[in-house]
Write an enzyme that holds these catalytic residues in place. Structure first.
Site, PDB file in Angstrom:
ATOM      1  N   LYS A 175     -23.528  22.789  17.439  1.00  0.00           N
ATOM      2  CA  LYS A 175     -24.706  23.260  18.393  1.00  0.00           C
ATOM      3  C   LYS A 175     -26.010  22.676  17.828  1.00  0.00           C
ATOM      4  CE  LYS A 175     -25.481  27.691  16.124  1.00  0.00           C
ATOM      5  NZ  LYS A 175     -24.898  29.041  15.952  1.00  0.00           N
ATOM      6  N   ARG A 210     -15.010  29.918  12.904  1.00  0.00           N
ATOM      7  CA  ARG A 210     -16.111  29.157  13.372  1.00  0.00           C
ATOM      8  C   ARG A 210     -17.191  28.522  12.482  1.00  0.00           C
ATOM      9  NH1 ARG A 210     -16.357  34.153  16.691  1.00  0.00           N
ATOM     10  NH2 ARG A 210     -18.619  34.362  15.714  1.00  0.00           N
ATOM     11  N   TYR A 234     -56.103  15.043   4.480  1.00  0.00           N
ATOM     12  CA  TYR A 234     -56.913  15.846   5.080  1.00  0.00           C
ATOM     13  C   TYR A 234     -57.231  17.072   4.621  1.00  0.00           C
ATOM     14  CZ  TYR A 234     -55.532  13.698   9.517  1.00  0.00           C
ATOM     15  OH  TYR A 234     -55.405  12.651  10.769  1.00  0.00           O
ATOM     16  N   HIS A 293     -19.414  38.588  16.606  1.00  0.00           N
ATOM     17  CA  HIS A 293     -20.229  37.482  15.495  1.00  0.00           C
ATOM     18  C   HIS A 293     -20.781  38.748  14.538  1.00  0.00           C
ATOM     19  CE1 HIS A 293     -22.204  34.065  13.934  1.00  0.00           C
ATOM     20  NE2 HIS A 293     -23.557  34.707  14.356  1.00  0.00           N
ATOM     21  N   ARG A 353     -26.880  41.468  19.147  1.00  0.00           N
ATOM     22  CA  ARG A 353     -27.608  40.173  19.987  1.00  0.00           C
ATOM     23  C   ARG A 353     -26.696  40.194  21.307  1.00  0.00           C
ATOM     24  NH1 ARG A 353     -27.707  34.436  17.053  1.00  0.00           N
ATOM     25  NH2 ARG A 353     -25.572  34.646  17.404  1.00  0.00           N
ATOM     26  N   CYS A 383     -49.374  14.896   6.807  1.00  0.00           N
ATOM     27  CA  CYS A 383     -50.010  14.464   7.971  1.00  0.00           C
ATOM     28  C   CYS A 383     -48.899  14.534   9.057  1.00  0.00           C
ATOM     29  CB  CYS A 383     -50.620  13.326   7.998  1.00  0.00           C
ATOM     30  SG  CYS A 383     -51.913  13.268   6.595  1.00  0.00           S
ATOM     31  N   MET A 384     -49.178  14.414  10.343  1.00  0.00           N
ATOM     32  CA  MET A 384     -48.185  14.077  11.295  1.00  0.00           C
ATOM     33  C   MET A 384     -47.186  12.865  11.210  1.00  0.00           C
ATOM     34  SD  MET A 384     -48.647  13.542  15.625  1.00  0.00           S
ATOM     35  CE  MET A 384     -49.640  15.019  15.710  1.00  0.00           C
ATOM     36  N   ASP A 385     -47.652  11.709  10.458  1.00  0.00           N
ATOM     37  CA  ASP A 385     -46.902  10.730  10.395  1.00  0.00           C
ATOM     38  C   ASP A 385     -46.800  10.149   8.996  1.00  0.00           C
ATOM     39  OD1 ASP A 385     -46.854  10.466  13.219  1.00  0.00           O
ATOM     40  OD2 ASP A 385     -48.912   9.703  12.842  1.00  0.00           O
TER      41      ASP A 385
HETATM   42  C1  LIG Z   1     -24.017  29.140  14.774  1.00  0.00           C
HETATM   43  C2  LIG Z   1     -22.862  30.265  15.071  1.00  0.00           C
HETATM   44  C3  LIG Z   1     -21.609  30.039  14.239  1.00  0.00           C
HETATM   45  C4  LIG Z   1     -21.902  29.381  12.901  1.00  0.00           C
HETATM   46  O1  LIG Z   1     -22.368  29.892  11.928  1.00  0.00           O
HETATM   47  P1  LIG Z   1     -22.664  29.389  10.492  1.00  0.00           P
HETATM   48  O2  LIG Z   1     -23.417  30.124   9.641  1.00  0.00           O
HETATM   49  O3  LIG Z   1     -23.577  28.228  10.757  1.00  0.00           O
HETATM   50  O4  LIG Z   1     -21.197  29.028   9.858  1.00  0.00           O
HETATM   51  C5  LIG Z   1     -20.815  30.863  14.348  1.00  0.00           C
HETATM   52  N1  LIG Z   1     -20.619  31.677  15.542  1.00  0.00           N
HETATM   53  C6  LIG Z   1     -21.380  31.709  16.398  1.00  0.00           C
HETATM   54  C7  LIG Z   1     -21.329  32.540  17.696  1.00  0.00           C
HETATM   55  C8  LIG Z   1     -22.700  30.915  16.259  1.00  0.00           C
HETATM   56  O5  LIG Z   1     -23.596  31.148  17.047  1.00  0.00           O
END
Ligand SMILES: *Cc1c(COP(=O)(O)O)cnc(C)c1O
Length: 377
Positions: free
Chosen positions: A41, A224, A268, A168, A139, A315-317
């Protein structure tokens, strides 16, 4: 007319060898009987999903996880054929895209389930979903105490297939806290309940990177990992014990050098004033690139294998770097903002600690205007 080549030296290099090494560590940890869903992601945590995801697929990642339907569609454009789970679920209007690209949304809401069911049946199809339960993250997810009513509705929606059960963990990166065990128990009892209601979920998954390296998750057959693939898993005991290599280097070059006397205000607000005759290097990177402004007078960079401090306001750049202590610095010298140069290394954790955040945010905040260059095959 052709546009001229872009030659600004500021870039991110992504080491695909390190990425594959980190994936192999997960594989060694979970064994062959557990599938790996690589979380890519947010453009692979800022590393560039167009290069990262195909490399992970070729190296044996079984499935992919994204937050958004649009991110899943992008993975199909990069040629991925593996299952793609949309961890953030499906928003109204995304049903057709989900069907077209064979995406598998997490499911945590009955109105969404009804919309997916209608779209799937209209297309003569089914949409595989991952039934999301809130076992204590607070969540997303159906609450376990409401599950019976939810399952009674879902069983009447033939267009929705419960391919997996997902939850999760809230405290996986603090392995000594007992709450993770509570979440695991709740998950196991949810799975029993889902099966007793007549569903046959194939995948059971709970573990992010920290859980993969700190738990034995009996019964789970999918993990995951996200941040550990990028070499950014932090906290005790992970930093000491988890074999991981950083994947991202953030690089630039010295664009200008100048000698200034003592007592000169720099950048700055003159937040830096030279204490001695100094040599300063201007480096073309700034907060618009993800070089956080909180690194003002705090960050270090590497030049010729040596540390040099950021002088004054980011700075920005641009940033300015005090290179008085480094002999022979020249315009065009490589500047390592994140990564290794010789014996010295600046990690995402070093940045994160300096500016009060976590490695994940350091990675994600490297902005779109910085090109990602994939190296290592
Ligand atoms: C982002 C995410 C992960 C991965 O988590 P890490 O801590 O980066 O390994 C796994 N499951 C879900 C639902 C997530 O949103």
């Amino acid at each position: 007319m052709m546009s001229p080549p872009l030659t600004r030296p500021t870039r991110v290099e992504i080491d695909l060898d390190a990425l594959r090494f980190n994936l192999r560590q997960v594989r060694d940890r979970v064994g062959q009987d557990c599938e790996i869903l690589a979380v890519v992601k947010a453009d692979a945590y800022g590393h560039g999903a167009s290069g990262v995801a195909p490399a992970l697929a070729a190296a044996g990642a079984d499935q992919f996880g994204v937050a958004l339907v649009g991110e899943g569609r992008a993975l199909r454009r990069y040629g991925l054929t593996q299952p793609i789970v949309v961890l953030g679920g499906a928003f109204p209007g995304e049903e057709a895209t989900i069907l077209e690209h064979h995406l598998q949304p997490a499911l945590y809401d009955l109105d969404t389930a009804r919309r997916l069911d209608a779209a799937a049946r209209a297309a003569g199809n089914r949409i595989p979903c991952h039934h999301k339960v809130d076992t204590g993250m607070g969540r997303l997810g159906f609450r376990p105490d409401r599950l019976a009513a939810v399952l009674a509705v879902l069983i009447s929606l033939p267009g929705v297939e419960i391919r997996g059960v997902i939850s999760h963990l809230a405290l996986a990166d603090e392995p000594d806290k007992p709450f993770t065990a509570t979440q695991i128990e709740r998950f196991q009892s949810v799975v029993t309940q889902v099966r007793e209601a007549g569903f046959t979920p194939h995948y059971l998954h709970l573990a992010n990177s920290a859980a993969i390296y700190s738990r034995q998750l009996a019964g789970c057959n999918l993990v995951r990992p996200g941040v550990s693939l990028y070499g950014g898993l932090t906290g005790t005991p992970f930093e000491q014990e988890v074999p991981q290599r950083p994947v991202m280097s953030f690089l630039s070059q010295v664009a200008q050098l100048k000698e200034v006397p003592a007592g000169e205000g720099i950048s700055y607000a003159h937040r830096f004033v030279t204490q001695r005759p100094s040599r300063l290097a201007a480096v073309p990177v700034g907060y618009a690139d993800g070089y956080n402004r909180l690194l003002t007078n705090k960050g270090d960079v590497l030049i010729r294998g040596r540390r040099a401090p950021v002088a004054g306001t980011v700075c920005m750049d641009w940033i300015l770097v005090d290179v008085t202590a480094i002999p022979d610095v020249a315009v065009g010298d490589r500047v390592t903002l994140l990564g290794r140069d010789g014996d010295e290394c600046i990690t995402a954790l070093e940045w994160a600690d300096k500016i009060g955040t976590i490695t994940y945010e350091v990675f994600c905040n490297i902005s779109k205007r910085v090109p990602r260059i994939f190296v290592g095959g």
